[in-house]
Each structure stands twice: as structure tokens, then as C-alpha cells.
Design a protein around this motif. Structure first.
Motif, PDB file in Angstrom:
ATOM      1  N   ASP A  69      -5.665  -8.892  -7.869  1.00  0.00           N
ATOM      2  CA  ASP A  69      -4.244  -8.568  -8.093  1.00  0.00           C
ATOM      3  C   ASP A  69      -3.443  -9.831  -8.383  1.00  0.00           C
ATOM      4  N   ARG A  85       0.858  -1.185   0.000  1.00  0.00           N
ATOM      5  CA  ARG A  85       0.000   0.000   0.000  1.00  0.00           C
ATOM      6  C   ARG A  85       0.886   1.224   0.000  1.00  0.00           C
ATOM      7  N   GLN A 105      -7.587  -7.920  -3.741  1.00  0.00           N
ATOM      8  CA  GLN A 105      -6.256  -8.525  -3.668  1.00  0.00           C
ATOM      9  C   GLN A 105      -6.229  -9.858  -4.414  1.00  0.00           C
ATOM     10  N   GLN A 126      -5.734   0.079  -3.179  1.00  0.00           N
ATOM     11  CA  GLN A 126      -5.946  -0.547  -1.867  1.00  0.00           C
ATOM     12  C   GLN A 126      -5.652   0.456  -0.749  1.00  0.00           C
ATOM     13  N   GLN A 130      -0.923 -11.635   6.340  1.00  0.00           N
ATOM     14  CA  GLN A 130      -1.622 -11.622   5.056  1.00  0.00           C
ATOM     15  C   GLN A 130      -2.057 -13.015   4.607  1.00  0.00           C
TER      16      GLN A 130
HETATM   17  N1  TRP Z   1      -2.212  -5.988   1.354  1.00  0.00           N
HETATM   18  C1  TRP Z   1      -0.823  -5.720   1.114  1.00  0.00           C
HETATM   19  C2  TRP Z   1      -0.326  -4.868   2.290  1.00  0.00           C
HETATM   20  O1  TRP Z   1      -1.101  -4.307   3.021  1.00  0.00           O
HETATM   21  C3  TRP Z   1      -0.556  -4.973  -0.166  1.00  0.00           C
HETATM   22  C4  TRP Z   1      -1.016  -5.693  -1.400  1.00  0.00           C
HETATM   23  C5  TRP Z   1      -1.904  -5.224  -2.334  1.00  0.00           C
HETATM   24  C6  TRP Z   1      -0.605  -6.988  -1.838  1.00  0.00           C
HETATM   25  N2  TRP Z   1      -2.080  -6.131  -3.300  1.00  0.00           N
HETATM   26  C7  TRP Z   1      -1.323  -7.218  -3.042  1.00  0.00           C
HETATM   27  C8  TRP Z   1       0.249  -7.953  -1.332  1.00  0.00           C
HETATM   28  C9  TRP Z   1      -1.171  -8.409  -3.741  1.00  0.00           C
HETATM   29  C10 TRP Z   1       0.407  -9.120  -2.031  1.00  0.00           C
HETATM   30  C11 TRP Z   1      -0.313  -9.362  -3.215  1.00  0.00           C
HETATM   31  O2  TRP Z   1       0.858  -4.723   2.452  1.00  0.00           O
END
Ligand code: TRP
Length: 338
Positions: free
Chosen positions: A143, A16, A140, A50, A158
């Protein structure tokens, strides 16, 4: 792109864009990414969309930090010839996939997601959770799958997001009738999470307990001086505790002379070794780790136009990749392509 590159397993990870990165990011993830870029096809996502899910009141901060995080990547040794750095908000396929995936997850499941539950508490949203925030695990999932990534290097917190991604992948594949999207694996660092300089479990800029990768020599010195040690180790002659003592935790993480660390630990436990010499050793280690990172970062920061151009090129490559996946998903669901 050559065929051999294409066969490499795909890594997608992101950050982020809410602030410059710190030592916790470095040990938890950045260091690995620098190594992995030689053996994997790696994409790094500057996750500005995000970031907006809990910073919609401050879009200027989110925008500014796109470049700051990019500087950090380049400063630690992410090589744009090996790793594609791209900007989330400039990849519309991700938003469209999110919208489609939203139908393969329930609100109840999102509310049960442990990462989301903790984060809602931390942010004090209580009952006023932005819908975008509750749904960011779906984004996500978009992504990760848009790049068909099979490996996602992330912190332990995560892991539930990757689980949620794979649930969506399985449902969608079942609906489509073939394994269009691969499942992803979280790559969790074996070193534990780096505590803040105050001894709190998590280093975080907003908690004021972080050492930034861009920290000046004075900031590094002050941070080490303030660092939480053993509160009962008052005089040098007192026996001290090493466990939970941040200075030793950091030495374990950053000093590559384990024999010397063991020697310091033994003498500290026995009594007769004060905090100051241990902190002195840690300061030397951190100063020499961060000096070249800070210098490289300053060089990139002097030429933001060059870095913007790298982001533009990376985003163009990523757009192609994510658009191709979107087309497959659309076709799989039988949506019209007019
Ligand atoms: N959620 C992750 C964080 O807060 C950032 C992130 C966004 C991410 N998209 C992703 C991590 C896809 C891994 C894969 O740091």
C-alpha cells in the motif's frame, strides 16, 4: 494534475473498513489528515482487503463499511478535491506487489512483528492464524510503496509496520540495484491515544467504549454520563484525581480553553467540585464538536451515489499511480512484460 501538486510529499494512510470511525480516530489521525491535505499530496485507502484478513467470515460488514468510513472522512472535512480517496480491493497492483514483496520477508520476521503478535493475541487466533492475517504487513508495505508515500500518519501501534515496510524497501532496492522505492516515515500523533469512555487504554467500537463520529446527541450525553472518573471521588467535597480520569483526558483533547481546564483541575483536586459540572462542560464541548460532523455526514449518507462516484474517481487516479509503480518493480526484477 499540476506539477506543483506532484512535488508535494506524498502521504498514504488508510483504515480497515470494519465499522464507522470514532473520536479516537479523530484525535489520532483524521484531524491531522484534514490539515495535511493542504500541504501534501494525500491518498486515503479504504482498506477492505486488509479488513478481510480478520473478517473473512463477514464480508458483508466489510463491504458496507467502505461507504460508512467514506462518509466519516467527508464529514470531518476531507476534501475530495485535495485528497484522493480510493478502495483497496479495486487496486490490483497492490495485490501483485504484495505477492512480489512476500519473497523479501521471512515468516519468522512476520511472526516477530510486535503489532501482529499483539493482534493475534487480541483476536484469540492462537495457532489458527489466517495466512492473510500474518502477511498483512507485507500488503501494507505494498500500500505504502505503491504510492511512493514518504509519510504515513498512523497510531503508535502501527510503527512496527512501517519498520517492516522499510526493511522490504531496502531489500528490494538492493536487489534491483537502485533506490526505486523511497523509505517511509511514520507520523505518530503527539497527543496520546484516546482512552475508551470506560478508562481502558484503547477506544474501540467492538469494546463498546467508543463515541462514534455519527453519535446522536442522546448517545453523546449517555456516553459522557457513563464516563469513568475517579472511583474514590464519591462526594463533591472529596478531593479528586485528574490523572487517568477520562473526563479530564477528553477535556485536554477536545476543549480549546486550557485556562478553564486548569481551573477545573485545581478545584477538582482540592475538593468541592463534583463530577457532574465537569461532565457538563465536556458534554457541551463534544456536542458542539460533533453536531456539524453529524450534519454533514447525514447529507452525504442521503446521497450514496454521489459518494460512490467520488470513490470511483479516486480509485481511477490511484489505479494509475499504483500500476506505474508495479511496472517499475516488475521491470526492476526483470519480469517479462508480454
Ligand atoms: N493497518 C491500518 C489500520 O488497521 C489500516 C491500513 C491499511 C493502513 N493500509 C494502510 C494504514 C497503509 C497506513 C498505511 O488501521
Amino acid at each position: 494534475m499540476s506539477n506543483s501538486t506532484n512535488k508535494r510529499p506524498v502521504i498514504l494512510t488508510g483504515d480497515r473498513t470494519t465499522g464507522p470511525l470514532h473520536l479516537g480516530h479523530y484525535v489520532g489521525s483524521l484531524k491531522n489528515r484534514v490539515t495535511l491535505q493542504h500541504t501534501h499530496e494525500q491518498f486515503l485507502l479504504l482498506a477492505d482487503i486488509q479488513a478481510l484478513t480478520d473478517n473473512a467470515h463477514d464480508p458483508e460488514k466489510v463491504r458496507r463499511n467502505v461507504l460508512e468510513v467514506a462518509f466519516d472522512y467527508l464529514a470531518v472535512g476531507i476534501d475530495p478535491a485535495l485528497t484522493t480517496i480510493c478502495v483497496q480491493s479495486a487496486l490490483p497492483a497492490l495485490a501483485e506487489l504484495t505477492m512480489l514483496y512476500m519473497n523479501f520477508v521471512t515468516v519468522a520476521r512476520l511472526e516477530r512483528n510486535p503489532t501482529i503478535k499483539t493482534e493475534i493475541q487480541l483476536r484469540g487466533f492462537e495457532r489458527d492464524v489466517p495466512a492473510g492475517f500474518l502477511c498483512y504487513p507485507v500488503a501494507q508495505a505494498a500500500d505504502v510503496t505503491a504510492f511512493k508515500a514518504t509519510i504515513v500518519p498512523v497510531g503508535e501501534d502501527q510503527a512496527p509496520l512501517i519498520e517492516q515496510t522499510n526493511e522490504i524497501v531496502r531489500r528490494l532496492n538492493r536487489q534491483i540495484g537502485r533506490d526505486l522505492l523511497p523509505e517511509a516515515h511514520a507520523m505518530i500523533p503527539t497527543v496520546g491515544r484516546l482512552p475508551g469512555i470506560d478508562g481502558k487504554a484503547k477506544m474501540s467500537k467492538s469494546q463498546g467504549n467508543a463515541i462514534l463520529l455519527s453519535a446522536s446527541p442522546d448517545e453523546i450525553r449517555d456516553a459522557v454520563r457513563q464516563m469513568y472518573t475517579d472511583p474514590h471521588h464519591i462526594r463533591a467535597s472529596d478531593p479528586g484525581t485528574v490523572e487517568g480520569n477520562v473526563v479530564f483526558t477528553y477535556l485536554d483533547a477536545f476543549d480549546d480553553d486550557p485556562a478553564n481546564i486548569e481551573d477545573l483541575k485545581t478545584r477538582y483536586r482540592r475538593g468541592g467540585l463534583g463530577d457532574m459540572p465537569v461532565k457538563g462542560q465536556l458534554e457541551d464541548v463534544l456536542q458542539s464538536l460533533l453536531a456539524p460532523i453529524r450534519d454533514r455526514r447525514a447529507q452525504y449518507a442521503e446521497d450514496p451515489g454521489y459518494v460512490m462516484n467520488l470513490l470511483r474517481e479516486g480509485t481511477v487516479r490511484a489505479r494509475e499511480r499504483t500500476q506505474a509503480t508495479l511496472e517499475e518493480v516488475r521491470a526492476g526484477l526483470g519480469l517479462f512484460s508480454l
